[in-house]
Design a protein around this motif. Structure first.
Motif, PDB file in Angstrom:
ATOM      1  N   PHE A 145       0.827  -1.210   0.000  1.00 32.58           N
ATOM      2  CA  PHE A 145       0.000   0.000   0.000  1.00 32.58           C
ATOM      3  C   PHE A 145       0.865   1.266   0.000  1.00 32.58           C
ATOM      4  O   PHE A 145       0.358   2.379   0.053  1.00 32.58           O
ATOM      5  N   MET A 188       2.840   2.458   2.331  1.00 35.57           N
ATOM      6  CA  MET A 188       3.099   3.122   3.609  1.00 35.57           C
ATOM      7  C   MET A 188       4.554   2.900   4.025  1.00 35.57           C
ATOM      8  O   MET A 188       5.150   3.726   4.692  1.00 35.57           O
ATOM      9  N   LYS A 242       6.335   5.864  -3.341  1.00 37.90           N
ATOM     10  CA  LYS A 242       6.965   6.727  -2.344  1.00 37.90           C
ATOM     11  C   LYS A 242       6.026   6.969  -1.175  1.00 37.90           C
ATOM     12  O   LYS A 242       6.456   7.272  -0.081  1.00 37.90           O
ATOM     13  N   ASN A 270       1.531   6.292   0.197  1.00 40.26           N
ATOM     14  CA  ASN A 270       0.290   5.601  -0.128  1.00 40.26           C
ATOM     15  C   ASN A 270      -0.509   6.358  -1.186  1.00 40.26           C
ATOM     16  O   ASN A 270      -1.332   5.780  -1.868  1.00 40.26           O
ATOM     17  N   LEU A 271      -0.225   7.664  -1.341  1.00 35.26           N
ATOM     18  CA  LEU A 271      -0.915   8.422  -2.391  1.00 35.26           C
ATOM     19  C   LEU A 271      -0.637   7.821  -3.756  1.00 35.26           C
ATOM     20  O   LEU A 271      -1.519   7.681  -4.594  1.00 35.26           O
ATOM     21  N   ILE A 296      -2.396   4.502  -4.155  1.00 34.41           N
ATOM     22  CA  ILE A 296      -3.826   4.663  -4.411  1.00 34.41           C
ATOM     23  C   ILE A 296      -4.052   5.039  -5.875  1.00 34.41           C
ATOM     24  O   ILE A 296      -4.901   4.475  -6.549  1.00 34.41           O
TER      25      ILE A 296
END
Lengths: 329, 332, 498
Positions: free
Chosen positions: C301, C303, C321, C323-324, C327
């Motif tokens: 994910f 993190m 780099k 979780n953005l 996503i």
């Protein structure tokens, strides 16, 4: 906080605007009956001139509180912004300085405010230090730099048009009040209609869960404290133009009043909940109390005490309402 | 030594920084490492330390008190009139009266916090305004100069003439400071209520469940703060030999910064008397050093601000995290 | 033998809602008694009444240790010998182990001063009695969760409890830690202390308990001998439903690969992990707590970052780099910790749901549109049939199952390629779990790839196409439920005999 507590809080937050409005109407009527001087143009316009300073600083305090923090450096950041503008004006000839000098000065003032907020936001975001402490040290730093550079003296002597901003009117409404209204609207839009505002509420409730949802909490924190700093600059510029002078320490006593106004305006002290409208209502109530008591022959200090008593009274009423609503359930 | 770093890292760091700063200062200024200066330092930090140990207890209990400095000013005025009503009084009566008045003001905060479930920062910001507003309103801001002799005259507990003819003097506030330190240390380490204050600050819900006396915890924490505010106020008037209504306003945030520098947190359950005293001492040493080095007083606060900002920033970046971060960078 | 406690006619009403209705409850000395029931069935309320935290409605009869009581305060209950180990808020993390154990000896006004040596002696004695050992000076916050659990038990024993209530004591323990805890429970019963166990891990309940009292909707269903119960029977009693699970049969590995992980490692978390997930496939990961499951998920994910190895998404190598980035590449993660990471409990249902897809509600000018927000929220509430009052209510007002649905919905709204579900049934009633898994299967049949992580072996067994067994940070073996027995998997995880 328990589940039922949260539900209660939410419920009376919604009733808050109504409650505050009713109280405002009651005290306006009471003061008008007590003194014929209350509902006069002179009094209303003096209220309209006094409100914006505290109001702008309260807006600067509001966003950090919503994020679950505080910004204790607001008054001195405003002073430092004012100083930046004052020096620019002086460097360009004091009373003879032109509009360009004023614009340059404002740019510098905003830079000072933004920088102060940015540093706080950056430290809070990247070290997870408590915002109260970070902004407290920023307050001490700003006060220190301000006193060091001004040696505690007043700085005066600005062009006439600068004074006109602070003391003039457009269509019968004082300019500072117009500035405040504009800022409040901007704040309302930022908080209710932008990604930044949404993220601020979310991280005010639970910063880790917000980060997991893919909202960049670090960026949000930095922006929100920078916004707070920028609002301090607006307050600093308005204060300069209204008093035609800048002194480090001016408005110092507003610091805790801004927190008081936010709490009065039903902003959750833990963050995550609160809106601009009730806070503005709370500010108007504080101003009416002060002006009304002033007309009745009292002074500022008594109103300060009454503000405190009023905050306690509101909190006790909220508590009583909470107890009552449990009973009837 | 390693053990101290593990159990009390903040105190250990503060001590190292204080020793390092002192070493640098004694090289830069011959006056620094003298008995005269040491005693001056102790005399000058005494009032802040008295406030600080009081605030420490409130912070440990999980609360915060913004109103104590203003409460101290209120107590100065009320004590002045009470003591003149009692025919002048003396140190013993003075401390009882000031401490007692402080307990009453603290109890007002505690009562509002406990019985109406209002959080401490809201309550104490409100009482800050109430105390200050009423004080200025009722006194109309007059200064009081005609303190009783016992109150205004300096009391020297210990003095020693130095080779160059200057006197090293330890005054009453410093002694009271040591009393306040020991009493607070005893309270939070060795009394059952003191440990309950820790437990309540650490985990309020758990404390309630095991039957901790929450009312007593709140009243003793804020009462203790109030008592220290009263005694500190008495000492500040003694030190300045006058009573000025707004002399102490703003002090609350400076003391708060020092106490937090010493390792107490706003979340409660943490903090030691040692750390708290070292926090105040470090800030005083820096000011003292700047003074001796001939830096203009206007720059003091700016430098102190930078130091606190750095201290807070650094103390929150632990070395473990830093190492993990570097490892992560390498892993990329 | 006289029962340790005997309650009859216990009812409790909270503002019109009847949480408990005419409950009778009895525990014998030295007995392990289990209190079973779904969330919200009244278990916690009953414990709070017995420990004096709540006052029951009039008409209740208490007989404790053979003595009748009219009312009961928390202090009184403790004095009589009722000890409760709460699920949460039990310990004082900043204080030492010794103080945590002996805290009740200096609470109350019995002693005004604290003798630190006494405290250590008291703590030491209890530890010896239970056969456990701690560094008594250590701060509790530095200890692992299993030790904290034991500290809480020690504390109850200091005050000579005759009956100990344990509220979900194994919820966060690994299997070997659970084994140790059960040994401790046996030590207690040997000393004739009664233990009342509240747990959602039914297998362990049946193993340790002598008798089981089942509650449903605030009413007592009955008291049963544990030896006569089976898992299925107990589940049926608790939920009032019968559930007949069947395994997922298809082999989907021939579909195109969505996620491929090659030999990723991260020091102290997981080592040399390789596996792949195909389109529409559900891959289960199971293993004991601390096996590195969640750590692996967090790296997928974005993190955390793997120190070695490579992750491929749709055949492309990715290095997140944050979780953005994960996503936006189509990875979604439903956290195991719904209370503090998965959802923002104070905030409204709609704000929680919208928090991952805020950008989709932005209209021209960069402002959020309330209309779009409402449309998105409405769509997902309907899609997953979340039961709620108003979408502006706080999410904490929903039941566990409905909260979990919102937590899944907020990720589905991002239109992910890969959905990671970490322990999706924690705190969800047995009756509602089936609903969650129905959603999982539906999603997979629509082509979503799912990584299902759980320590409940049966959950992954019955809902995955393939199951990976993980322990000590490594993947041990792959199982295909259609071609193996559940006991094979269980034996591999727990060892032959518990």
């Amino acid at each position: 906080m328990t589940k039922t507590n949260r539900k209660k809080i939410k419920r009376y937050m919604e009733g808050e605007v109504a409650g505050l409005s009713i109280f405002l109407i009651v005290i306006v009527i009471a003061f008008s009956l007590a003194s014929p001087k209350f509902l006069t143009g002179a009094n209303l316009s003096s209220m309209a001139i006094q409100l914006p300073e505290l109001g702008l600083l309260t807006l600067a305090m509001l966003i950090p509180i919503l994020s679950g923090g505080l910004n204790l450096s607001i008054t001195y950041t405003a002073n430092m912004s004012g100083l930046a503008l004052a020096w620019t004006l002086q460097a360009f000839g004091g009373p003879e300085a032109g509009v360009e000098a004023f614009i340059l000065g404002c740019v510098l003032a905003f830079s000072v405010g933004a920088l102060s907020g940015f540093v706080i936001g950056f430290v809070v975001a990247y070290t997870k230090a408590h915002p109260i402490l970070v902004s407290l040290s920023m307050m001490i730093l700003m006060r220190g730099i301000g006193e060091f550079m001004s040696h505690g003296k007043d700085i005066t002597g600005f062009p006439q048009f600068v004074q006109n901003i602070g003391q003039g009117e457009i269509g019968g409404i004082p300019i500072p009040l117009l500035v405040f209204i504009a800022c409040a609207i901007v704040w309302h839009i930022i908080l209710s209609r932008t990604r930044q505002g949404f993220g601020t509420y979310m991280l005010g409730s639970n910063i880790m869960a917000t980060a997991y949802s893919g909202i960049s909490t670090k960026r949000n924190l930095i922006i929100l404290y920078t916004l707070s700093g920028l609002m301090c600059s607006v307050a600093g510029i308005i204060m300069l133009s209204r008093f035609n002078s800048v002194r480090v320490g001016h408005g110092e006593s507003f610091l805790l009043i801004t927190v008081l106004a936010c709490f009065l305006g039903a902003v959750n002290p833990f963050g995550g909940f609160g809106r601009v409208v009730p806070v503005v209502l709370a500010l108007i109530i504080l101003q009416v109390l002060t002006s009304g008591l002033n007309i009745l022959g009292s002074n500022q200090h008594l109103s300060t005490a009454l503000w405190g008593i009023f905050l306690i009274a509101v909190m006790v009423l909220r508590w009583a309402w909470w107890r009552f609503s449990i009973k009837i359930k | 030594m390693e053990k101290i770093f593990k159990t009390h890292p903040i105190e250990a760091w503060l001590l190292i920084i204080i020793i390092a700063t002192s070493a640098v200062l004694s090289m830069l200024s011959v006056q620094y490492f003298t008995l005269v200066n040491a005693f001056d330092l102790l005399n000058s930090i005494s009032i802040n330390v008295i406030f600080a140990v009081g605030l420490l207890v409130v912070l440990i209990s999980g609360g915060i008190d913004i109103s104590f400095a203003v409460a101290a000013s209120v107590i100065q005025y009320v004590a002045f009139y009470v003591l003149s009503y009692l025919g002048g009084g003396n140190w013993f009566i003075g401390i009882i009266v000031a401490g007692g008045l402080g307990v009453i003001l603290g109890a007002i905060n505690a009562g509002l916090i406990h019985y109406f479930r209002i959080i401490s920062i809201v309550v104490t910001i409100a009482t800050f305004n109430i105390f200050f507003g009423l004080l200025m309103f009722l006194t109309k801001g007059v200064y009081l100069y005609d303190l009783p002799d016992w109150w205004a005259n300096r009391v020297i507990i210990f003095e020693h003439e130095m080779a160059n003819g200057t006197w090293a003097e330890l005054t009453l506030p410093a002694v009271i400071m040591f009393g306040a330190i020991s009493a607070t240390w005893f309270l939070i380490t060795y009394t059952s209520i003191g440990r309950q204050i820790y437990a309540f600050g650490d985990n309020p819900e758990g404390a309630r469940r095991i039957g901790i006396n929450v009312v007593a915890v709140q009243f003793i924490a804020y009462g203790w703060m109030g008592m220290m505010a009263g005694i500190g106020g008495l000492m500040q008037a003694h030190f300045m030999q006058e009573i000025v209504p707004n002399a102490l306003i703003g002090r609350e945030l400076d003391v708060l910064a020092a106490v937090v520098l010493g390792g107490a947190t706003l979340g409660g359950g943490r903090g030691t008397v040692m750390g708290c005293v070292l926090g105040v001492l470090l800030m005083a040493i820096i000011q003292n050093g700047l003074n001796l080095l001939g830096v203009t007083p206007f720059a003091f606060k700016a430098i102190v601000g930078v130091i606190i900002l750095l201290a807070i920033t650094l103390s929150n970046v632990s070395f473990v995290e830093l190492r993990a971060y570097l490892r992560m960078k390498r892993g990329q | 033998m006289i029962p340790v406690i005997q309650l009859s006619n216990i009812s409790k009403t909270f503002g019109g809602v009847r949480a408990l209705i005419n409950i009778d409850f009895e525990v014998m000395p030295g007995e392990v008694h289990c209190l079973a029931g779904e969330n919200g069935c009244g278990k916690s309320t009953l414990i709070k009444i017995i420990s004096g935290v709540y006052t029951p409605d009039p008409g209740a009869n208490f007989t404790l240790m053979g003595q009748e009581h009219k009312t009961l305060s928390p202090a009184q209950a403790r004095r009589i010998g009722v000890g409760v180990i709460w699920q949460d808020h039990a310990l004082f993390p900043e204080m030492s182990v010794a103080e945590n154990i002996a805290i009740e000896s200096f609470v109350g006004l019995k002693s005004k001063l604290v003798r630190h040596k006494n405290i250590k002696d008291v703590a030491q004695k209890v530890c010896e009695r239970l056969g456990v050992s701690f560094d008594l000076d250590a701060q509790v916050k530095t200890l692992p969760i299993a030790q904290k659990q034991l500290i809480a038990i020690c504390r109850v024993l200091v005050s000579d409890a005759r009956i100990v209530f344990m509220d979900e004591p194994t919820a966060s323990l690994t299997q070997s830690e659970t084994k140790h805890l059960l040994d401790v429970v046996r030590t207690l019963t040997a000393e004739n202390v009664a233990v009342v166990f509240v747990s959602h891990r039914l297998a362990e309940v049946l193993e340790i308990a002598d008798r089981v009292t089942v509650l449903r909707d605030g009413k007592k269903v009955g008291v049963y001998d544990a030896s006569e119960m089976t898992l299925a029977k107990l589940t049926e009693k608790m939920t009032g439903l019968t559930i007949n699970p069947a395994v997922v049969g298809q082999n989907l590995t021939k579909n195109e690969t969505v996620l491929e992980v090659k030999q990723i490692s991260r020091t102290g978390e997981y080592k040399d992990i390789s596996f792949s997930i195909a389109r529409g496939e559900v891959v289960g990961i199971t293993g004991l707590l601390g096996a590195g499951r969640t750590e692996l998920a967090l790296s997928l994910f974005g993190m955390t970052r793997p120190e070695q190895g490579q992750i491929y998404l749709d055949g492309k190598a990715v290095k997140f780099k944050s979780n953005l980035e994960a996503i936006s590449s189509g990875v979604a993660y439903v956290s195991e910790d719904r209370l503090s990471l998965g959802l923002i409990q104070d905030q409204s249902i709609e704000n929680n749901l919208i928090s991952t897809v805020l950008d989709k509600t932005i209209v021209c000018g960069g402002l959020l549109s309330f209309k779009k927000k409402k449309a998105i929220v409405g769509h997902w509430i309907k899609e997953l049939s979340v039961k709620l009052g108003s979408t502006s209510d706080a999410i904490s007002t929903l039941s566990g199952g409905n909260q979990q649905k919102v937590a899944i919905a907020k990720w589905l709204a991002t239109k992910p390629k890969l959905l990671i579900l970490d322990a999706p049934t924690v705190g969800v009633d047995i009756g509602a779990r089936e609903g969650i898994f129905k959603i999982v299967r539906d999603l997979a049949s629509k082509g979503l790839s799912i990584l299902l992580i759980s320590d409940e072996v049966s959950e992954v067994y019955f809902n995955s196409n393939r199951v990976l067994h993980m322990s000590n940070g490594c993947i041990q073996k792959e199982y295909v439920p259609a071609r193996c027995n559940i006991s094979e998997l269980e034996d591999a995880i727990y060892g032959k005999n518990i």
